[in-house]
Design a protein around this motif. Structure first.
Motif, short mmCIF file in Angstrom:
data_model
loop_
_atom_site.label_atom_id
_atom_site.label_comp_id
_atom_site.label_asym_id
_atom_site.label_seq_id
_atom_site.Cartn_x
_atom_site.Cartn_y
_atom_site.Cartn_z
N PRO A 332 120.58 46.87 32.74
CA PRO A 332 120.09 48.26 32.72
C PRO A 332 119.50 48.65 31.36
O PRO A 332 118.69 49.57 31.28
N TYR A 333 119.87 47.93 30.31
CA TYR A 333 119.31 48.20 28.98
C TYR A 333 117.79 48.20 29.03
O TYR A 333 117.13 49.02 28.36
N PHE A 334 117.24 47.29 29.81
CA PHE A 334 115.78 47.18 29.83
C PHE A 334 115.11 48.34 30.54
O PHE A 334 113.95 48.65 30.26
N ASP A 335 115.84 48.97 31.43
CA ASP A 335 115.33 50.21 32.03
C ASP A 335 115.18 51.26 30.94
O ASP A 335 114.13 51.91 30.80
N LYS A 336 116.26 51.41 30.17
CA LYS A 336 116.26 52.39 29.07
C LYS A 336 115.15 52.05 28.07
O LYS A 336 114.44 52.92 27.58
N LEU A 337 115.03 50.76 27.79
CA LEU A 337 114.03 50.33 26.81
C LEU A 337 112.63 50.63 27.31
O LEU A 337 111.78 51.12 26.57
N ALA A 338 112.39 50.36 28.58
CA ALA A 338 111.08 50.65 29.16
C ALA A 338 110.75 52.13 29.05
O ALA A 338 109.63 52.52 28.70
N ASP A 339 111.75 52.96 29.31
CA ASP A 339 111.55 54.42 29.18
C ASP A 339 111.27 54.78 27.72
O ASP A 339 110.39 55.61 27.42
N ALA A 340 112.01 54.15 26.83
CA ALA A 340 111.82 54.44 25.41
C ALA A 340 110.43 54.02 24.94
O ALA A 340 109.83 54.65 24.06
N MET A 341 109.92 52.94 25.53
CA MET A 341 108.58 52.49 25.18
C MET A 341 107.55 53.57 25.55
O MET A 341 106.60 53.83 24.80
N VAL A 342 107.76 54.21 26.68
CA VAL A 342 106.85 55.28 27.10
C VAL A 342 107.01 56.50 26.20
O VAL A 342 106.02 57.11 25.77
N THR A 343 108.26 56.83 25.89
CA THR A 343 108.52 57.95 24.98
C THR A 343 107.84 57.72 23.64
O THR A 343 107.24 58.63 23.06
N TRP A 344 107.94 56.51 23.15
CA TRP A 344 107.31 56.13 21.88
C TRP A 344 105.81 56.39 21.92
O TRP A 344 105.23 56.98 21.00
N ILE A 345 105.17 55.95 22.98
CA ILE A 345 103.72 56.15 23.08
C ILE A 345 103.39 57.64 23.16
O ILE A 345 102.45 58.12 22.51
N ASP A 346 104.17 58.38 23.92
CA ASP A 346 103.96 59.83 23.99
C ASP A 346 104.05 60.45 22.59
O ASP A 346 103.20 61.24 22.18
N ALA A 347 105.11 60.05 21.89
CA ALA A 347 105.32 60.60 20.55
C ALA A 347 104.19 60.17 19.62
O ALA A 347 103.66 60.97 18.83
N TRP A 348 103.80 58.91 19.71
CA TRP A 348 102.72 58.41 18.87
C TRP A 348 101.45 59.21 19.10
O TRP A 348 100.80 59.68 18.16
N ASP A 349 101.09 59.37 20.36
CA ASP A 349 99.86 60.08 20.67
C ASP A 349 99.93 61.53 20.23
O ASP A 349 98.94 62.09 19.74
N GLU A 350 101.11 62.14 20.37
CA GLU A 350 101.24 63.53 19.97
C GLU A 350 101.05 63.69 18.47
O GLU A 350 100.33 64.57 17.99
N LEU A 351 101.67 62.81 17.71
CA LEU A 351 101.58 62.91 16.25
C LEU A 351 100.24 62.42 15.72
O LEU A 351 99.87 62.74 14.59
N ASN A 352 99.54 61.65 16.50
CA ASN A 352 98.32 61.03 15.99
C ASN A 352 97.07 61.42 16.75
O ASN A 352 96.03 60.80 16.62
N SER A 353 97.18 62.52 17.51
CA SER A 353 96.01 62.93 18.27
C SER A 353 94.94 63.39 17.30
O SER A 353 95.22 63.96 16.25
N THR A 354 93.66 63.16 17.67
CA THR A 354 92.56 63.50 16.77
C THR A 354 92.34 64.99 16.65
O THR A 354 91.63 65.47 15.78
N SER A 355 92.96 65.76 17.58
CA SER A 355 92.86 67.21 17.43
C SER A 355 93.74 67.68 16.28
O SER A 355 93.95 68.86 16.09
N GLY A 356 94.25 66.73 15.51
CA GLY A 356 95.04 67.08 14.33
C GLY A 356 96.39 67.67 14.68
O GLY A 356 96.74 68.73 14.18
N GLY A 357 97.11 66.99 15.52
CA GLY A 357 98.43 67.45 15.94
C GLY A 357 99.33 67.78 14.76
O GLY A 357 98.99 67.54 13.61
#
Lengths: 366, 365
Positions: A332-357
């Motif tokens: 089940p760890y990999f389920d959590k990890l997969a979710d965390a991978m998505v969370t990471w990308i969401d966070a990355w995009d939010e902090l790094n959006s070109t609209s100057g987040g």
């Protein structure tokens, strides 16, 4: 890399310093004393310190360095619920530094890594070599037996197809370590006295289709090219595994680089790794990984990304789906990890959006 | 490769394999270079393949145990099949591989000398090649500390344990200090460049990755891969030269990847003393420069069927694919494909376990 017929040894183009284009990310839980030795090389650069563990502890940054420092409270404040993807009590937390950086390049180093000397006794400017590696192309499609064809005094050898000599952009530069080698716990238990004394004067591109164990101790990468794939996973406190953070990132990164036509180099530069971690502690952390990696490796070796994954984020999200689907059954760890991978990308995009987040609030920068 | 906790310079001595290894040397000039190699080579049997004018006498320094074959011998031994052995090109060396009765081959050019390591010590290239061949290869996952079986090294954290046994090593590809092995265009542009970089590493070339195999300083396990070490049709009467070892290397790598055999590159170094003439080289390589753009994708995408379980079967299958896919590039590849089959026929005839024709050679010692 043709030069004039009067090829002399000293006609070396100087490596650009990239002072305003590169951040140095350092995770620490103890202190930053090691920075004194690195001062001649690091002082021109901006540091991003990621303070792991107790946020009330004061980490003293040596004078004269320009830095921003984030502890757990900062991470929680900046990411809110998404902070769940950032590990706690594990150097994996360093990837938060990648996310908040605004620079093109990242160099990350551990706080027990010092300046090494080359065989002539000269101190090695690790950062300069990493920059050289990142600024010159990679050649993953055909192996050059003289290693880095762009190095001074070297070139492509007879039989190397000319159409492959331009190379492709380099996304990652993986450096090595003298003294304490980066061994897993079983090897450390069996060979506690072994030291890496072998200085291998080479940089080489890891061929396409070949995975490798990426160590985060002495690592540089192009954040624009591959940053979102540099997630160091869920490790440490509350997690069933440790010491697989950089490994996980390396496998994801290599699959994505191979898919997108980006290069990964390994070899020089060396740093001096001073601290041997406790092998019994390590075994406890790695234990599950020793078994899991037997499933994880074939997963990555056979992972195929669809053609429409044309950005790192798309590749990464797709990988996370495949992780959930194929590794979820391992634990089940990999389920959590997969979710965390998505969370990471969401966070990355939010902090790094070109609209100057959201610009990051941080009173601890200097 | 676990050692005791008191890890000291406890290097196991490398077996000499004196009766299991032949040294194959093609030559058209002389064998003076052997004097420098005497301390390392004298225990071994040499197979000299004399290229060019068969009436010329090639003097072998005294004290060496050898057999020598000139063109007349090759023609006598192979009959019509001799057509697959190149003339006026060092590619003829592969005749030596075919006639050897040993398990291992080391081949070296006559302008290659003993190099020194960075401490000034002369390098025993043969010993390093033997080390490489006797230890496993690891083509399925890259070890960032290079050869995990070397003293003072091991597999790094993150290397799957199930892959740490490795697979048998078929080829050990050594390198060269001083005159680098560049193609003609590079030689023309950088005539003064010398390889001064001693890279203290042996590594396995990963599965699925091709490389340019140079025949100047090369060792291999004849039992494991010998029949694939055909050096093609080069030299006199052929439209191409300086692609003999390259061709063999691409065939060998595809077959090794298919059969689960390893190819290593790196140490040992030899000292390459003679820079060949770049204008002559350009004439030889000219077609190859264009053809290799077709050849490489061919090898990169070559798939061998599951029922190709021996080197010979793999090689015959490859020859069919060469004819089918490269034949359209140039008629040369038709001829080459036929020569590949001839080579295998000759190999099997000379190496059949029924103990076929012992080779007549009045020039051995």
């Amino acid at each position: 890399m043709a030069s004039a017929a009067t090829d002399t040894a000293t006609s070396v183009k100087p490596t650009p310093a990239l002072k305003d284009e590169l951040d140095i990310v350092i995770p620490t839980i103890r202190n930053l004393d090691f920075l004194e030795m690195w001062r001649p090389f690091f002082q021109p650069y901006h540091l991003i310190i990621v303070q792991d563990g107790d946020p009330t502890k004061n980490i003293n940054v040596p004078d004269g360095f320009d830095y921003e420092l984030y502890n757990r409270n900062d991470i929680n404040k900046i990411l809110g619920p998404k902070a769940s993807c950032i590990s706690f009590k594990d150097s994996a937390c360093r990837c938060f530094g990648y996310m908040v950086s605004k620079k093109k390049y990242i160099y990350t180093i551990d706080d027990d890594c010092f300046v090494a000397n080359d065989p002539s006794g000269k101190p090695i400017n690790a950062l300069e070599q990493h920059i050289k590696n990142l600024l010159s192309p990679s050649t993953p499609f055909f192996f050059n037996t003289l290693y880095d064809p762009y190095a001074d005094g070297a070139d492509f050898v007879r039989g190397y197809p000319f159409s492959l000599r331009e190379g492709i952009p380099t996304a990652v530069s993986h450096g090595l370590w003298l003294n304490i080698p980066d061994y897993d716990a079983p090897t450390q238990l069996v060979k506690p006295l072994e030291r890496n004394k072998r200085y291998v004067d080479a940089v080489l591109t890891i061929p396409k289709g070949t995975l490798f164990p990426m160590c985060g101790m002495n690592l540089a990468f192009d954040r624009d090219l591959i940053g979102p794939a540099m997630y160091f996973g869920l490790m440490g406190d509350g997690q069933p595994i440790g010491r697989y953070d950089d490994m996980w990132a390396g496998w994801c990164v290599k699959v994505i680089c191979d898919h997108l036509g980006l290069g990964v180099k390994t070899g020089l530069p060396y740093i001096w790794h001073s601290k041997a971690s406790n092998p019994f502690v390590n075994l406890r952390k790695e234990y599950k990984g020793i078994f899991w990696q037997e499933e994880i490796i074939p997963f990555f070796q056979t992972a195929v990304l669809p053609k429409d994954c044309t950005t790192v984020q798309k590749c990464y999200i797709e990988l996370s789906k495949q992780v959930k689907e194929k590794l979820g059954k391992v634990d089940p760890y990999f389920d959590k990890l997969a979710d965390a991978m998505v969370t990471w990308i969401d966070a990355w995009d939010e902090l790094n959006s070109t609209s100057g987040g959201a610009k990051l609030p941080n009173s601890r920068s200097k």
